[in-house]
Scaffold this active site. Structure first.
Site, PDB file in Angstrom:
ATOM      1  N   TYR A   1     -12.394  -3.259  10.949  1.00  0.00           N
ATOM      2  CA  TYR A   1     -11.077  -2.616  10.875  1.00  0.00           C
ATOM      3  C   TYR A   1     -10.365  -2.693  12.229  1.00  0.00           C
ATOM      4  O   TYR A   1      -9.201  -3.082  12.317  1.00  0.00           O
ATOM      5  CB  TYR A   1     -11.271  -1.163  10.431  1.00  0.00           C
ATOM      6  CG  TYR A   1     -10.037  -0.302  10.429  1.00  0.00           C
ATOM      7  CD1 TYR A   1      -9.110  -0.358   9.385  1.00  0.00           C
ATOM      8  CD2 TYR A   1      -9.783   0.605  11.469  1.00  0.00           C
ATOM      9  CE1 TYR A   1      -7.978   0.453   9.380  1.00  0.00           C
ATOM     10  CE2 TYR A   1      -8.664   1.415  11.468  1.00  0.00           C
ATOM     11  CZ  TYR A   1      -7.760   1.338  10.420  1.00  0.00           C
ATOM     12  OH  TYR A   1      -6.637   2.147  10.427  1.00  0.00           O
TER      13      TYR A   1
ATOM     14  N   LYS B   1      -6.949  -4.570  13.305  1.00  0.00           N
ATOM     15  CA  LYS B   1      -5.808  -3.823  13.850  1.00  0.00           C
ATOM     16  C   LYS B   1      -5.360  -4.406  15.188  1.00  0.00           C
ATOM     17  O   LYS B   1      -4.168  -4.425  15.497  1.00  0.00           O
ATOM     18  CB  LYS B   1      -6.170  -2.337  13.998  1.00  0.00           C
ATOM     19  CG  LYS B   1      -6.324  -1.630  12.661  1.00  0.00           C
ATOM     20  CD  LYS B   1      -4.995  -1.594  11.918  1.00  0.00           C
ATOM     21  CE  LYS B   1      -5.100  -1.085  10.516  1.00  0.00           C
ATOM     22  NZ  LYS B   1      -3.853  -1.207   9.759  1.00  0.00           N
TER      23      LYS B   1
ATOM     24  N   GLY C   1       0.831  -1.213   0.000  1.00  0.00           N
ATOM     25  CA  GLY C   1       0.000   0.000   0.000  1.00  0.00           C
ATOM     26  C   GLY C   1       0.858   1.253   0.000  1.00  0.00           C
ATOM     27  O   GLY C   1       0.562   2.217   0.713  1.00  0.00           O
ATOM     28  N   GLY C   2       1.907   1.251  -0.829  1.00  0.00           N
ATOM     29  CA  GLY C   2       2.900   2.334  -0.782  1.00  0.00           C
ATOM     30  C   GLY C   2       2.591   3.549  -1.636  1.00  0.00           C
ATOM     31  O   GLY C   2       3.347   4.515  -1.629  1.00  0.00           O
TER      32      GLY C   2
ATOM     33  N   ASN D   1       1.844  -2.180   5.561  1.00  0.00           N
ATOM     34  CA  ASN D   1       1.173  -0.889   5.734  1.00  0.00           C
ATOM     35  C   ASN D   1      -0.260  -0.867   5.205  1.00  0.00           C
ATOM     36  O   ASN D   1      -1.098  -0.116   5.690  1.00  0.00           O
ATOM     37  CB  ASN D   1       2.014   0.172   5.009  1.00  0.00           C
ATOM     38  CG  ASN D   1       1.283   1.477   4.815  1.00  0.00           C
ATOM     39  OD1 ASN D   1       1.103   2.250   5.752  1.00  0.00           O
ATOM     40  ND2 ASN D   1       0.831   1.739   3.584  1.00  0.00           N
TER      41      ASN D   1
HETATM   42  N1  LIG Z   1      -4.165   7.786   8.557  1.00  0.00           N
HETATM   43  C1  LIG Z   1      -4.500   7.525   9.801  1.00  0.00           C
HETATM   44  O1  LIG Z   1      -5.064   8.359  10.505  1.00  0.00           O
HETATM   45  C2  LIG Z   1      -4.163   6.177  10.408  1.00  0.00           C
HETATM   46  C3  LIG Z   1      -4.447   5.983  11.764  1.00  0.00           C
HETATM   47  C4  LIG Z   1      -4.147   4.770  12.342  1.00  0.00           C
HETATM   48  C5  LIG Z   1      -3.577   3.752  11.592  1.00  0.00           C
HETATM   49  N2  LIG Z   1      -3.308   3.965  10.278  1.00  0.00           N
HETATM   50  C6  LIG Z   1      -2.733   2.864   9.529  1.00  0.00           C
HETATM   51  O2  LIG Z   1      -1.581   3.288   8.832  1.00  0.00           O
HETATM   52  C7  LIG Z   1      -1.508   2.607   7.575  1.00  0.00           C
HETATM   53  C8  LIG Z   1      -1.469   3.617   6.455  1.00  0.00           C
HETATM   54  O3  LIG Z   1      -2.604   4.435   6.571  1.00  0.00           O
HETATM   55  P1  LIG Z   1      -3.032   5.495   5.467  1.00  0.00           P
HETATM   56  O4  LIG Z   1      -3.978   6.413   6.137  1.00  0.00           O
HETATM   57  O5  LIG Z   1      -1.843   6.023   4.764  1.00  0.00           O
HETATM   58  O6  LIG Z   1      -3.885   4.563   4.456  1.00  0.00           O
HETATM   59  P2  LIG Z   1      -4.533   4.956   3.059  1.00  0.00           P
HETATM   60  O7  LIG Z   1      -5.905   4.376   3.047  1.00  0.00           O
HETATM   61  O8  LIG Z   1      -4.416   6.427   2.820  1.00  0.00           O
HETATM   62  O9  LIG Z   1      -3.592   4.209   2.038  1.00  0.00           O
HETATM   63  C9  LIG Z   1      -3.640   2.841   1.896  1.00  0.00           C
HETATM   64  C10 LIG Z   1      -2.980   2.440   0.594  1.00  0.00           C
HETATM   65  O10 LIG Z   1      -3.274   1.055   0.380  1.00  0.00           O
HETATM   66  C11 LIG Z   1      -3.720   0.880  -0.949  1.00  0.00           C
HETATM   67  N3  LIG Z   1      -4.631  -0.262  -1.013  1.00  0.00           N
HETATM   68  C12 LIG Z   1      -5.883  -0.359  -0.504  1.00  0.00           C
HETATM   69  N4  LIG Z   1      -6.402  -1.551  -0.779  1.00  0.00           N
HETATM   70  C13 LIG Z   1      -5.473  -2.255  -1.466  1.00  0.00           C
HETATM   71  C14 LIG Z   1      -5.408  -3.551  -2.035  1.00  0.00           C
HETATM   72  N5  LIG Z   1      -6.447  -4.395  -1.936  1.00  0.00           N
HETATM   73  N6  LIG Z   1      -4.274  -3.939  -2.644  1.00  0.00           N
HETATM   74  C15 LIG Z   1      -3.215  -3.103  -2.742  1.00  0.00           C
HETATM   75  N7  LIG Z   1      -3.215  -1.846  -2.248  1.00  0.00           N
HETATM   76  C16 LIG Z   1      -4.327  -1.428  -1.624  1.00  0.00           C
HETATM   77  C17 LIG Z   1      -4.414   2.177  -1.323  1.00  0.00           C
HETATM   78  O11 LIG Z   1      -4.484   2.345  -2.733  1.00  0.00           O
HETATM   79  C18 LIG Z   1      -3.520   3.196  -0.635  1.00  0.00           C
HETATM   80  O12 LIG Z   1      -2.467   3.604  -1.483  1.00  0.00           O
HETATM   81  C19 LIG Z   1      -2.726   1.693   7.513  1.00  0.00           C
HETATM   82  O13 LIG Z   1      -2.389   0.416   7.971  1.00  0.00           O
HETATM   83  C20 LIG Z   1      -3.690   2.358   8.469  1.00  0.00           C
HETATM   84  O14 LIG Z   1      -4.642   1.454   8.989  1.00  0.00           O
HETATM   85  C21 LIG Z   1      -3.593   5.152   9.660  1.00  0.00           C
END
Ligand SMILES: NC(=O)c1ccc[n+]([C@@H]2O[C@H](COP(=O)([O-])OP(=O)(O)OC[C@H]3O[C@@H](n4cnc5c(N)ncnc54)[C@H](O)[C@@H]3O)[C@@H](O)[C@H]2O)c1
Length: 260
Positions: free
Chosen positions: A167, A171, A22-23, A102
């Site tokens: 979710y 987690k 998910g980069g 990620n």
């Molecule tokens: N942003 C926050 O506030 C927050 C808070 C707590 C935890 N997190 C965790 O941090 C990590 C990153 O969060 P984020 O907010 O950058 O996430 P995001 O949703 O913005 O990005 C996730 C990425 O994963 C890709 N993706 C989704 N489904 C996919 C699939 N089936 N196959 C391949 N790629 C796929 C998306 O295209 C995207 O580029 C996640 O694990 C999230 O749960 C984020």
């Protein structure tokens, strides 16, 4: 969004192979840039082709000398495709040192409407990829007698999230998986840790849920009343990936400005 690069140079990361799921956007994209900035060889997978291409263009502009980014459009819910991508990246770079699990999808859904299909889909994107990518990475790390796996959990595993039962369950599962794999892999000098972010101001969060009003309400419970950016989280990932954290394993580290 303007992001500041890490001030610390981790010499141990130079030339290391980092694989990020998910980069293409959000925290994942920030980590891709941060690891490239450290001179690492970075592989990432994502399903969003346009965001991935944008990131590749951005890296080519920012780091014109860099030859070390590998990308494959992969749906991580397909475990075999994900494991093949790990193998391809390892073959491409002739090594494999760090795995960052990620990827996630935090789409909210009313509990009453969650079908069995929805529930399993949720686990397929939020929980399963971390296990299957770790299993594939283990082969290479075991051979090297060294490795670092970083699982992205969330503080919602500790405090809950409305309309986020699947979710949050996934987690919390990632915290358990971190503990379990840290024990299984410890004999091979492979470390497994989890990052538990608070609310991070990614473009997606800002567009969907992190309104000014919500942010103010959230900050009332934070010790540090500051917005946390993806680059701040990337800095923690750099540390956990580097040899500077060599004796840290099986831990979950919150980066939430003191929200929990
Ligand atoms: N942003 C926050 O506030 C927050 C808070 C707590 C935890 N997190 C965790 O941090 C990590 C990153 O969060 P984020 O907010 O950058 O996430 P995001 O949703 O913005 O990005 C996730 C990425 O994963 C890709 N993706 C989704 N489904 C996919 C699939 N089936 N196959 C391949 N790629 C796929 C998306 O295209 C995207 O580029 C996640 O694990 C999230 O749960 C984020």
């Amino acid at each position: 969004m303007i992001e500041k690069q890490a001030q610390t140079v981790y010499t141990s990361l130079k030339g290391r192979v980092i694989f990020i799921t998910g980069g293409a956007s959000g925290i994942g994209a920030s980590m891709v840039k941060a690891f490239v900035g450290q001179g690492a060889k970075v592989a990432f997978v994502d399903i969003d082709e346009s965001a991935s291409q944008n990131l590749l263009t951005c890296i080519a502009e920012k780091f014109p000398e860099n030859q070390f980014v590998w990308y494959k459009n992969t749906d991580v819910t397909d475990s075999e495709a994900l494991q093949s991508a790990v193998d391809e990246a390892a073959a491409f770079f002739d090594g494999f040192d760090v795995l960052v699990n990620n990827v996630a999808n935090d789409t909210r859904q009313d509990v009453s409407n969650v079908s069995a299909y929805d529930w399993h889909k949720c686990m397929q994107v939020n929980l399963d990829p971390a296990f299957f990518a770790s299993q594939a990475a283990f082969k290479y790390m075991r051979e090297n007698k060294r490795g670092s796996i970083i699982n992205f959990s969330s503080i919602t595993a500790l405090i809950g999230l409305e309309q986020g039962a699947g979710y949050v369950t996934a987690k919390a599962g990632l915290v358990g998986m971190t503990k379990a794999l840290a024990r299984d892999f410890g004999d091979y000098n492979i470390r497994v840790n989890a990052i538990l972010p608070g609310w991070i101001a990614t473009d997606r969060q800002l567009a969907s849920w992190l309104t000014e009003e919500e942010e103010q309400r959230w900050m009332e419970y934070m010790a540090l009343k500051k917005r946390i950016l993806p680059a701040d989280v990337a800095k923690l990932a750099l540390f956990l990936a580097s040899d500077d954290s060599a004796l840290i394993t099986g831990q979950g580290i919150n980066i939430d400005g003191g929200r929990t």
